[in-house]
Design a protein around this motif. Structure first.
Motif, PDB file in Angstrom:
ATOM      1  N   GLU A   1      67.958  40.466 -56.026  1.00 21.11           N
ATOM      2  CA  GLU A   1      66.789  41.230 -55.568  1.00 21.11           C
ATOM      3  C   GLU A   1      65.850  40.337 -54.752  1.00 21.11           C
ATOM      4  OE1 GLU A   1      68.096  41.494 -58.486  1.00 21.11           O
ATOM      5  OE2 GLU A   1      67.961  43.534 -59.284  1.00 21.11           O
ATOM      6  N   VAL A   2      65.725  39.083 -55.194  1.00 19.01           N
ATOM      7  CA  VAL A   2      64.784  38.166 -54.554  1.00 19.01           C
ATOM      8  C   VAL A   2      65.380  37.588 -53.274  1.00 19.01           C
ATOM      9  CG1 VAL A   2      63.447  36.039 -54.859  1.00 19.01           C
ATOM     10  CG2 VAL A   2      63.718  37.619 -56.773  1.00 19.01           C
TER      11      VAL A   2
ATOM     12  N   PRO B   1      54.219  29.752 -51.432  1.00 24.16           N
ATOM     13  CA  PRO B   1      55.672  29.679 -51.688  1.00 24.16           C
ATOM     14  C   PRO B   1      55.939  28.414 -52.496  1.00 24.16           C
ATOM     15  CG  PRO B   1      55.190  29.981 -49.339  1.00 24.16           C
ATOM     16  CD  PRO B   1      53.897  29.657 -50.019  1.00 24.16           C
ATOM     17  N   TYR B   2      56.681  28.524 -53.608  1.00 24.88           N
ATOM     18  CA  TYR B   2      56.879  27.312 -54.419  1.00 24.88           C
ATOM     19  C   TYR B   2      58.293  27.112 -54.948  1.00 24.88           C
ATOM     20  CZ  TYR B   2      55.625  30.487 -58.402  1.00 24.88           C
ATOM     21  OH  TYR B   2      55.528  31.513 -59.310  1.00 24.88           O
ATOM     22  N   ILE B   3      59.231  27.898 -54.455  1.00 24.56           N
ATOM     23  CA  ILE B   3      60.609  27.703 -54.932  1.00 24.56           C
ATOM     24  C   ILE B   3      61.275  26.584 -54.120  1.00 24.56           C
ATOM     25  CG2 ILE B   3      62.855  28.841 -55.202  1.00 24.56           C
ATOM     26  CD1 ILE B   3      61.396  31.353 -55.895  1.00 24.56           C
ATOM     27  N   GLU B   4      62.032  25.713 -54.817  1.00 15.43           N
ATOM     28  CA  GLU B   4      62.743  24.647 -54.111  1.00 15.43           C
ATOM     29  C   GLU B   4      63.771  25.301 -53.187  1.00 15.43           C
ATOM     30  OE1 GLU B   4      62.464  24.982 -57.374  1.00 15.43           O
ATOM     31  OE2 GLU B   4      61.991  23.091 -58.370  1.00 15.43           O
TER      32      GLU B   4
ATOM     33  N   LEU C   1      58.531  32.459 -50.261  1.00  8.73           N
ATOM     34  CA  LEU C   1      59.120  31.867 -51.460  1.00  8.73           C
ATOM     35  C   LEU C   1      59.459  30.388 -51.311  1.00  8.73           C
ATOM     36  CD1 LEU C   1      61.645  34.794 -52.007  1.00  8.73           C
ATOM     37  CD2 LEU C   1      59.818  34.213 -53.608  1.00  8.73           C
ATOM     38  N   ASP C   2      59.851  29.984 -50.107  1.00  9.18           N
ATOM     39  CA  ASP C   2      60.420  28.660 -49.885  1.00  9.18           C
ATOM     40  C   ASP C   2      59.331  27.592 -49.795  1.00  9.18           C
ATOM     41  OD1 ASP C   2      61.785  26.427 -49.106  1.00  9.18           O
ATOM     42  OD2 ASP C   2      62.876  27.399 -47.462  1.00  9.18           O
ATOM     43  N   GLY C   3      59.252  26.771 -50.835  1.00  4.47           N
ATOM     44  CA  GLY C   3      58.226  25.723 -50.884  1.00  4.47           C
ATOM     45  C   GLY C   3      58.739  24.370 -50.428  1.00  4.47           C
ATOM     46  N   GLY C   4      59.868  24.363 -49.725  1.00  2.00           N
ATOM     47  CA  GLY C   4      60.415  23.087 -49.240  1.00  2.00           C
ATOM     48  C   GLY C   4      61.346  22.455 -50.259  1.00  2.00           C
ATOM     49  N   ARG C   5      61.778  21.224 -49.955  1.00  2.00           N
ATOM     50  CA  ARG C   5      62.835  20.571 -50.743  1.00  2.00           C
ATOM     51  C   ARG C   5      62.510  20.551 -52.241  1.00  2.00           C
ATOM     52  NH1 ARG C   5      63.529  15.901 -52.559  1.00  2.00           N
ATOM     53  NH2 ARG C   5      61.623  15.151 -51.591  1.00  2.00           N
ATOM     54  N   ASP C   6      61.287  20.134 -52.596  1.00  2.00           N
ATOM     55  CA  ASP C   6      60.929  20.081 -54.018  1.00  2.00           C
ATOM     56  C   ASP C   6      59.971  21.213 -54.426  1.00  2.00           C
ATOM     57  OD1 ASP C   6      58.629  19.293 -52.793  1.00  2.00           O
ATOM     58  OD2 ASP C   6      58.438  17.377 -53.832  1.00  2.00           O
ATOM     59  N   GLY C   7      59.751  22.144 -53.515  1.00  2.00           N
ATOM     60  CA  GLY C   7      58.899  23.305 -53.826  1.00  2.00           C
ATOM     61  C   GLY C   7      57.411  23.016 -53.734  1.00  2.00           C
TER      62      GLY C   7
END
Ligand code: GLN
Length: 292
Positions: free
Chosen positions: A210-211, A197-200, A220-226
């Motif tokens: 859709e996403v 997961p790499y989205i900020e 998807l969630d990569g944390g505060r800065d991804g």
């Protein structure tokens, strides 16, 4: 919609109606055709050969209801239950990230790196396997390989196992239910691959509906800065890889510099390489381990 489903209409008029209903989505015509082919249980090529064919009531109802779902921005892959990747069909649902075409770059880079030693069994670890695409395609393409694929979601692993069976590689993939951040990965490996997961976190809601409405946040969630997963994977992978082993990571298109910096500052990687996708965006970072 009921009126339409009960009306005797040709395939091409249904497609026109659907295209109009889907004006808000990115590719209305393509989506309408894919959903029509799915509703009639035929390929898109066959579909195009019979534009004047009439739909029977069951077909029409199936098509209309799939269009109604798409209007609400449910991904086509969730409606059909299938996504193509590497020219193979994979089962998907709302528990796994739908494979993206750009992830094929990651596969291609891994295959390129192991093209010269196809006869020795390549030991591979896939971190956060989701629908299993990376583990399965690599197992298929590297016919001697032994793959460990981990995911913290039991529901994801169910999908991944189904896909491995579908593509006849289940006996060479060991699926492990574990958190990426906690597991004591077995070792050593020649290749560690991941599309983490790499989205900020705060950008998640800015993704397409859709996403963010339909796909699993935890994929998807990569944390505060991804970058949370890279911070963990980069140092850990070095310990679990053979000397000169390959770490291959998909990244968000703004993250190359940060991920390369993580590798460089660890002083445990050499030959760090950033590869772009077909749209010219940075998409993959590769590196080989140096001996500690
Ligand atoms: N490429 C995906 C997207 O932008 C994100 C995948 C990921 O976080 N690994 O929707």
């Amino acid at each position: 919609m009921e009126v339409l489903a009960g009306t005797k209409m040709t395939l091409s008029s249904y497609l026109e109606w659907a295209q109009h209903k889907l004006a808000e989505v990115a590719s209305p015509r393509l989506d309408a055709e894919v959903l029509m082919a799915h509703s009639l249980d035929i390929s898109r090529t066959v579909l195009m050969a019979y534009p004047e064919r009439f739909l029977n009531r069951i077909e029409a109802e199936k098509f209309c209801s799939s269009i109604e779902r798409r209007v609400l921005r449910e991904p086509v892959s969730h409606i059909t239950g299938i996504q193509e990747f590497w020219s193979l069909e994979f089962a998907v649902n709302d528990k796994v990230l739908t494979p993206r075409p750009e992830t094929e770059i990651l596969v291609a880079q891994c295959l390129k790196a192991f093209a010269k030693i196809p006869s020795s069994p390549v030991k591979i670890l896939d971190l956060g396997t989701g629908s299993g695409i990376l583990a399965i395609v690599l197992a298929k393409e590297l016919s001697q390989s032994l793959v460990t694929a981990i995911d913290n979601s039991a529901q994801s692993l169910e999908v991944a196992r189904e896909n491995a069976l579908r593509h006849a590689v289940a006996e060479r993939i060991n699926f492990v239910s574990a958190s990426l951040l906690e597991t004591d990965w077995q070792r050593p490996y020649h290749l560690i691959v991941s599309n983490p997961p790499y989205i900020e976190s705060e950008n998640l809601s800015k993704c397409m509906p859709e996403v963010w409405q339909y796909e699993p946040t935890q994929a998807l969630d990569g944390g505060r800065d991804g970058l949370d997963y890279y911070r963990f994977i980069v140092p850990m992978a070095w310990e679990k890889l053979e000397e000169n082993g390959l770490l291959a990571l998909e990244i968000g298109h703004t993250q190359a510099e940060a991920v390369v910096a993580l590798m460089e500052s660890s002083k445990r990687y050499k030959g760090i390489q950033v590869v772009q996708d077909y749209s010219g965006y940075d998409r993959v970072v590769l590196a080989r381990t140096v001996n500690g």
